[in-house]
Design a protein around this motif. Structure first.
Motif, PDB file in Angstrom:
ATOM      1  N   ARG A 200       0.914  -1.062   0.009  1.00  0.00           N
ATOM      2  CA  ARG A 200       0.115   0.049   0.038  1.00  0.00           C
ATOM      3  C   ARG A 200       0.831   1.187  -0.031  1.00  0.00           C
ATOM      4  N   MET A 201       0.369   2.468  -0.636  1.00  0.00           N
ATOM      5  CA  MET A 201       1.047   3.536  -0.487  1.00  0.00           C
ATOM      6  C   MET A 201       0.502   4.104   0.981  1.00  0.00           C
ATOM      7  N   ALA A 203      -0.981   7.819   2.487  1.00  0.00           N
ATOM      8  CA  ALA A 203      -1.339   9.061   2.290  1.00  0.00           C
ATOM      9  C   ALA A 203      -1.661   9.797   3.772  1.00  0.00           C
ATOM     10  N   LEU A 223      -8.526   7.503  -3.371  1.00  0.00           N
ATOM     11  CA  LEU A 223      -7.057   7.589  -3.614  1.00  0.00           C
ATOM     12  C   LEU A 223      -6.462   6.483  -4.288  1.00  0.00           C
ATOM     13  N   ILE A 226      -7.058   6.728  -7.869  1.00  0.00           N
ATOM     14  CA  ILE A 226      -6.103   7.786  -8.345  1.00  0.00           C
ATOM     15  C   ILE A 226      -4.764   6.989  -8.744  1.00  0.00           C
ATOM     16  N   TYR A 227      -4.312   6.389  -7.738  1.00  0.00           N
ATOM     17  CA  TYR A 227      -2.771   6.117  -7.784  1.00  0.00           C
ATOM     18  C   TYR A 227      -2.483   4.491  -8.128  1.00  0.00           C
ATOM     19  N   ARG A 229      -3.085   1.769  -6.478  1.00  0.00           N
ATOM     20  CA  ARG A 229      -2.743   1.006  -5.379  1.00  0.00           C
ATOM     21  C   ARG A 229      -3.315   1.108  -4.221  1.00  0.00           C
ATOM     22  N   MET A 231      -4.260   2.078  -0.267  1.00  0.00           N
ATOM     23  CA  MET A 231      -3.713   3.263   0.286  1.00  0.00           C
ATOM     24  C   MET A 231      -4.027   3.018   1.761  1.00  0.00           C
ATOM     25  N   VAL A 249       0.706  12.551  -0.635  1.00  0.00           N
ATOM     26  CA  VAL A 249       1.102  11.275  -1.023  1.00  0.00           C
ATOM     27  C   VAL A 249       2.531  11.480  -1.204  1.00  0.00           C
ATOM     28  N   GLU A 252       3.758  14.519  -3.237  1.00  0.00           N
ATOM     29  CA  GLU A 252       2.404  15.279  -3.989  1.00  0.00           C
ATOM     30  C   GLU A 252       1.488  15.683  -2.792  1.00  0.00           C
TER      31      GLU A 252
END
Length: 271
Positions: A200-201, A203, A223, A226-227, A229, A231, A249, A252
């Motif tokens: 996961r990313m 945020a 999110l 958008i990405y 992946r 989140m 993120v 960004e």
């Protein structure tokens, strides 16, 4: 980390994952032993230079590592380190950084197995916020003249019984063995590793009031779309945010706060 070192670290992480896929392997113990090797390599500069010397055959370096470590740490740790020193490294320091990273990943793997990984992620984030808001605490934790034992005792008083054991181990290693990093850099690196364990990313979400469960779910889903992946949301409350949310993120920033919109309107009017 460049070129050869990046490739060597990627191979070492694959080896660690393959090893810890076996649930009979004690990931927490593995983390402890890898941390001990990190401390050894950090302390013994000449040793790490020998173990990364490109003029020596990889197998010879591996044999040396095995002789030094066998009987001091478990067989899994010996095999991991031997495999790492067989690889080519751009700088000797990269080997130390990589062993330390494996130690942290092993601790996060232990947390994942016990179902505590989400809590560890959140605790790392909250600890960073506490330190950022308390100058005296940060000074005590980063004081170069204070002993590692004193810092460890302070952390036990702060985290003992209040945080997951993996969180306490990770933070204690970071504070007592900073290795030239700032506390903030180290905590951010741990947060990213924790997110990677879940693919996961991360945020960082700032809002004026706590978000509801429904809002968190909708934001996480948006999110992720958008990405591309999954989140993980690190939530922070800042009363100075007048409405909406601000999301960071990586580097960004997605800013949807009322204050930002007012500033943008002011800039347009001034223009």
């Amino acid at each position: 980390m460049n070129g050869a070192s990046r490739e060597a670290l990627a191979a070492a992480r694959e080896s660690l994952d393959a090893l810890t896929d076996n649930t009979s392997v004690d990931a927490a113990k593995l983390a402890e032993e890898l941390a001990a090797v990190t401390a050894l390599l950090q302390r013994e500069v000449s040793l790490r230079r020998v173990l990364t010397d490109p003029s020596q055959a990889g197998e010879a370096r591996a044999e040396l590592a095995g002789r030094l470590l066998r009987g001091q740490v478990g067989g899994e740790t010996v095999d991991l380190i031997s495999g790492m020193v067989r690889s080519r490294w751009s700088q000797s320091r990269d080997l130390v950084d990589s062993v330390e990273e494996l130690a942290n990943i092993a601790d996060l793997t232990a947390a994942q197995r016990s179902g505590d990984l989400d809590d560890v992620e959140d605790e790392l984030f909250r600890f960073g916020r506490i330190v950022a808001s308390d100058k005296e605490l940060r000074a005590a934790l980063t004081n170069r003249s204070a002993s590692a034992a004193a810092k460890g005792q302070l952390l036990r008083s702060l985290l003992g019984g209040k945080a997951r054991s993996a969180t306490e181990r990770l933070v204690t290693r970071l504070v007592t063995q900073p290795r030239g990093r700032s506390l903030e850099e180290g905590l951010e690196s741990l947060s990213k590793l924790a997110a990677d364990r879940r693919e996961r990313m991360v945020a960082v979400v700032t809002s004026a009031v706590p978000l509801s469960d429904r809002q968190k779910q909708r934001l996480g889903a948006a999110l992720a779309k958008i990405y591309g992946r999954p989140m993980h949301l690190n939530l922070d409350v800042d009363p100075t945010v007048f409405g909406g949310i601000a999301v960071r993120v990586g580097d960004e920033v997605i800013n949807g706060t009322i204050s930002e919109r007012l500033e943008e309107a002011t800039r347009r009017m001034a223009g």
